[in-house]
Write an enzyme that holds these catalytic residues in place. Structure first.
Site, PDB file in Angstrom:
ATOM      1  N   HIS A 188       4.143   4.661  13.344  1.00 51.39           N
ATOM      2  CA  HIS A 188       2.995   5.047  12.510  1.00 51.39           C
ATOM      3  C   HIS A 188       1.652   4.644  13.102  1.00 51.39           C
ATOM      4  O   HIS A 188       0.623   5.112  12.659  1.00 51.39           O
ATOM      5  CB  HIS A 188       3.146   4.482  11.111  1.00 51.39           C
ATOM      6  CG  HIS A 188       2.667   3.071  10.939  1.00 51.39           C
ATOM      7  ND1 HIS A 188       3.075   2.040  11.742  1.00 51.39           N
ATOM      8  CD2 HIS A 188       1.796   2.531  10.055  1.00 51.39           C
ATOM      9  CE1 HIS A 188       2.486   0.934  11.349  1.00 51.39           C
ATOM     10  NE2 HIS A 188       1.703   1.194  10.329  1.00 51.39           N
ATOM     11  N   GLY A 189       1.641   3.759  14.071  1.00 54.38           N
ATOM     12  CA  GLY A 189       0.352   3.340  14.615  1.00 54.38           C
ATOM     13  C   GLY A 189       0.564   2.456  15.819  1.00 54.38           C
ATOM     14  O   GLY A 189       1.630   2.464  16.425  1.00 54.38           O
ATOM     15  N   ALA A 190      -0.460   1.700  16.133  1.00 55.36           N
ATOM     16  CA  ALA A 190      -0.346   0.835  17.297  1.00 55.36           C
ATOM     17  C   ALA A 190       0.412  -0.443  16.934  1.00 55.36           C
ATOM     18  O   ALA A 190       1.218  -0.934  17.707  1.00 55.36           O
ATOM     19  CB  ALA A 190      -1.729   0.491  17.820  1.00 55.36           C
ATOM     20  N   ASP A 199       0.858  -1.184   0.000  1.00 55.18           N
ATOM     21  CA  ASP A 199       0.000   0.000   0.000  1.00 55.18           C
ATOM     22  C   ASP A 199       0.890   1.228   0.000  1.00 55.18           C
ATOM     23  O   ASP A 199       1.103   1.874   1.025  1.00 55.18           O
ATOM     24  CB  ASP A 199      -0.951  -0.014   1.190  1.00 55.18           C
ATOM     25  CG  ASP A 199      -2.104   0.950   0.966  1.00 55.18           C
ATOM     26  OD1 ASP A 199      -2.115   1.630  -0.078  1.00 55.18           O
ATOM     27  OD2 ASP A 199      -2.983   1.025   1.830  1.00 55.18           O
ATOM     28  N   MET A 217     -10.078   1.843  16.809  1.00 51.70           N
ATOM     29  CA  MET A 217     -11.361   2.538  16.932  1.00 51.70           C
ATOM     30  C   MET A 217     -11.852   2.647  18.377  1.00 51.70           C
ATOM     31  O   MET A 217     -12.697   3.462  18.669  1.00 51.70           O
ATOM     32  CB  MET A 217     -12.412   1.889  16.041  1.00 51.70           C
ATOM     33  CG  MET A 217     -12.602   0.417  16.239  1.00 51.70           C
ATOM     34  SD  MET A 217     -13.714  -0.191  14.955  1.00 51.70           S
ATOM     35  CE  MET A 217     -13.201  -1.890  14.855  1.00 51.70           C
ATOM     36  N   GLY A 236      -4.594   5.192  15.866  1.00 46.78           N
ATOM     37  CA  GLY A 236      -4.780   4.188  16.916  1.00 46.78           C
ATOM     38  C   GLY A 236      -5.802   3.156  16.469  1.00 46.78           C
ATOM     39  O   GLY A 236      -5.876   2.818  15.300  1.00 46.78           O
ATOM     40  N   HIS A 267      -8.045   0.750   7.221  1.00 49.48           N
ATOM     41  CA  HIS A 267      -8.277   2.130   6.772  1.00 49.48           C
ATOM     42  C   HIS A 267      -9.569   2.686   7.377  1.00 49.48           C
ATOM     43  O   HIS A 267     -10.522   1.952   7.602  1.00 49.48           O
ATOM     44  CB  HIS A 267      -8.332   2.175   5.242  1.00 49.48           C
ATOM     45  CG  HIS A 267      -7.005   1.829   4.630  1.00 49.48           C
ATOM     46  ND1 HIS A 267      -6.873   1.314   3.370  1.00 49.48           N
ATOM     47  CD2 HIS A 267      -5.764   1.911   5.140  1.00 49.48           C
ATOM     48  CE1 HIS A 267      -5.590   1.096   3.128  1.00 49.48           C
ATOM     49  NE2 HIS A 267      -4.897   1.450   4.192  1.00 49.48           N
ATOM     50  N   CYS A 302       0.451   4.781   1.849  1.00 52.41           N
ATOM     51  CA  CYS A 302      -0.639   4.749   2.812  1.00 52.41           C
ATOM     52  C   CYS A 302      -0.290   5.796   3.865  1.00 52.41           C
ATOM     53  O   CYS A 302       0.875   5.958   4.207  1.00 52.41           O
ATOM     54  CB  CYS A 302      -0.694   3.358   3.441  1.00 52.41           C
ATOM     55  SG  CYS A 302      -1.977   3.197   4.647  1.00 52.41           S
ATOM     56  N   SER A 360      -5.951   8.014  19.100  1.00 52.18           N
ATOM     57  CA  SER A 360      -4.906   8.356  18.148  1.00 52.18           C
ATOM     58  C   SER A 360      -4.061   9.452  18.790  1.00 52.18           C
ATOM     59  O   SER A 360      -4.494  10.064  19.775  1.00 52.18           O
ATOM     60  CB  SER A 360      -5.521   8.876  16.848  1.00 52.18           C
ATOM     61  OG  SER A 360      -6.245   7.861  16.212  1.00 52.18           O
TER      62      SER A 360
END
Lengths: 138, 476
Positions: free
Chosen positions: B399-401, B95, B376, B374, B203, B98, B380
């Site tokens: 970039h994220g969890a 991706d 839902m 983060g 996403h 992304c 974040s």
């Protein structure tokens, strides 16, 4: 389309595995395993057919191309497939894929598959069965 | 991961000493707890990346690192074209580009609360999400080429957004060096009706409330106040990027063999930067970056339409737009010299510190906003890039969890409907075409994002600015 399919674990994504008496059967079953990531293949009617032709010497890469060809057909025609009639002759693969347009209500697609990966990619014979597998990126 | 195999540099930086065919050491940025929970595969993959030709200084892994394809997700590595350096399709991922963008809304939770359901439904109806959803934009081949060259610039020219958006996007909204000629017919075909679509998997589009501020000064500089409503969009280059990724993965696996590059893992498929395949990939990959930037710009436009209808007079301005699957040509200090390197960030965000010349003037004194998605059900974060004094991991951050559980296990453990109801009882509305998709993205299938960003801060990669909690989640 004799044989069976299964999924296997990968932390971020998931693996698909087709098992059958010939490489073509294993490839067909892996196609079903791919559909099963998205929806229950039994919910898909074989109403429309598309044809795929591939050529690749290396059987691992042929499988990689095969899974990507299904992803491409799903993505560009908005179809889900439930029947995969695969013929493999040396380095050539020809297949008829049967399915129907995605119905968001009825199929409730869980994920979109981005493509096949090289992770756990292998096509091999074990006893009298062929196994074709790889992790797919979702 | 076994800590005994690592040299502790400090509480948040751990080194894998060079061994075997490694050309450079590995460096992991994480707390002891995160490392203990980290997959052993990350260790192996960090070591594998360290064997690639032309790698400079170290093979890095961010605090959210997990098992990826070839490179770990959360992997950062720079390659020197002057020293047989390579570019790797596996090092960018499928991706391409992304990323996350965050918008200010000027609204408060009180504004949203009475109309939360209407807003959730309107966003879900307007923004195409999930497999099989299509956008309304159809591009001719010529328009597609212009989009691949122009990125968000092209989108703004078409009326999707305004000029001021552009300076708040990496590369000012247009990745230079894109070569649409290298984008195959198949890749174009996959993108034909996917412009302005969110995609699926992890996403999302979220309406979020600023729940906590860590740094008042930075927050003020970014235009963030407690209880502000922000909106974040997480998506990428859609079918076009996926197709380019898969095509070049195979081409580069074969090219590596041709160039005599020994790959410890086929997924590290790469080619010398200056080789024809390397240059073709760079041209196609940059075109895919533009596709992702245009895509997020169109989704922003659709979002603004929804807000204009429900909250007349609101203006959604862009805080920033970051990409986390890229290879970018950047100038970095190596020892005492400045060198041009090709920095791969796979599941990692660029995080320029204060004074960096590539930042727009309004952000330059403070550093680049780093947008961390983060889950839902949790939160974040917005961080600010590094420090001026120190350049860690080529100015990169997490970039994220990061997932901690497979999708299969998540669907066995959780029901989409239960998660949706549980979140609804906490005033978080989730809309998705797929209940199974919600189960696969269950909040508990991810690492604790708070621990990840704390480790990023303590390691010196970035500074925490604020925490955002979701109020509305549109899941693909």
């Amino acid at each position: 389309m004799t044989g069976h399919w299964e999924h296997f674990e990968h932390v971020a994504d998931i693996g698909i595995r087709g098992i059958g008496p010939t490489p073509a059967d294993a490839f067909s079953q892996a196609g079903l395993a791919l559909t099963a990531l998205i929806t229950d293949p039994a919910k898909v009617q074989p109403r429309r057919g598309v044809q795929v032709k591939l050529e690749e010497q290396d059987l691992d890469y042929l499988f990689f191309d095969w899974i990507n060809a299904i992803v491409y057909q799903m993505s560009t025609h908005h179809l889900l497939f439930t029947r995969f009639e695969v013929k493999i002759d040396g380095s050539r693969l020809q297949a008829d894929l049967w399915g129907e347009p995605i119905d968001l209500q009825r199929h409730a697609p869980a994920v979109e598959v981005k493509g096949a990966t090289f992770t756990e990619l292998s096509v091999r014979q074990e006893g009298d069965q062929w196994i074709a597998q790889c992790v797919v990126d979702v | 991961m076994q800590l005994s195999r690592l040299d502790k540099l400090d509480d948040y930086r751990w080194q894998i000493p060079r061994h075997g065919k490694m050309r450079v050491p590995g460096i992991l940025y994480a707390s002891e707890a995160l490392l203990q929970a980290m997959d052993d595969k990350v260790y192996e993959q960090v070591c594998n990346v360290a064997t690639l030709p032309g790698i400079v200084e170290a093979s890095h892994a961010m605090p959210d690192a997990h098992w990826g394809y070839g490179f770990p997700i959360g992997g950062v590595a720079a390659f020197d074209p002057g020293n047989e350096g390579i570019v790797s399709a596996g090092g960018v991922g499928f991706d391409i580009s992304c990323g996350v963008r965050t918008l200010h809304t000027g609204l408060t939770p009180a504004d949203i609360r009475g109309r939360q359901k209407a807003l959730a439904d309107a966003l879900f109806n307007r923004i195409p999400a999930g497999l099989g959803s299509t956008g309304t934009i159809r591009l001719s081949n010529r328009e597609m080429t212009a989009m691949l060259r122009g990125g968000a610039h092209w989108a703004v020219e078409q009326g999707y957004g305004t000029g001021p958006d552009l300076e708040r996007i990496e590369e000012q909204g247009c990745m230079a060096g894109a070569d649409p000629e290298q984008v195959s017919e198949q890749a174009r075909r996959r993108q034909r009706d996917e412009m302005g679509t969110l995609g699926s998997g992890n996403h999302y589009l979220e309406v979020q409330r600023v729940a906590q501020i860590f740094d008042e000064e930075l927050a003020a500089a970014y235009g963030i106040g407690l209880d502000d409503i922000k909106l974040s969009i997480h998506c990428g280059s859609r079918g076009l990027g996926h197709q380019i990724g898969t095509e070049f993965l195979k081409r580069m696996a074969k090219a590596a063999q041709q160039y005599g590059i020994a790959l410890p893992d086929r997924e590290l498929a790469c080619a010398p930067i200056d080789s024809p395949v390397g240059q073709q990939y760079l041209g196609a990959m940059r075109a895919a970056i533009n596709c992702a930037l245009a895509n997020r710009q169109i989704i922003t436009h659709l979002t603004r339409q929804v807000f204009a209808e429900l909250f007349p007079g609101t203006h959604l301005s862009l805080l920033y737009d970051v990409s986390h699957n890229t290879c970018k040509e950047e100038i970095h200090r190596v020892g005492h010299e400045q060198r041009r390197l090709y920095v791969h960030r796979k599941g990692a965000t660029r995080a320029f510190g204060p004074s960096h010349p590539d930042l727009p003037p309004a952000l330059r004194p403070h550093g680049q906003p780093v947008l961390i998605g983060g889950t839902m059900g949790t939160a974040s974060y917005i961080l600010a890039g590094g420090t001026q004094e120190q350049e860690l991991a080529w100015h990169s951050a997490c970039h994220g969890a990061g997932r901690s559980m497979s999708r299969r296990r998540a669907t066995r453990l959780y029901q989409g409907r239960d998660i949706q109801q549980r979140l609804e009882s906490r005033q978080i509305l989730v809309r998705s075409p797929s209940l199974r998709g919600i189960a696969e993205e269950a909040p508990d299938a991810y690492k604790d994002v708070s621990e990840v960003v704390l480790a990023a801060e303590r390691a010196g990669l970035a500074r925490r600015v604020c925490r955002l909690e979701p109020m509305i989640v549109i899941k693909g």
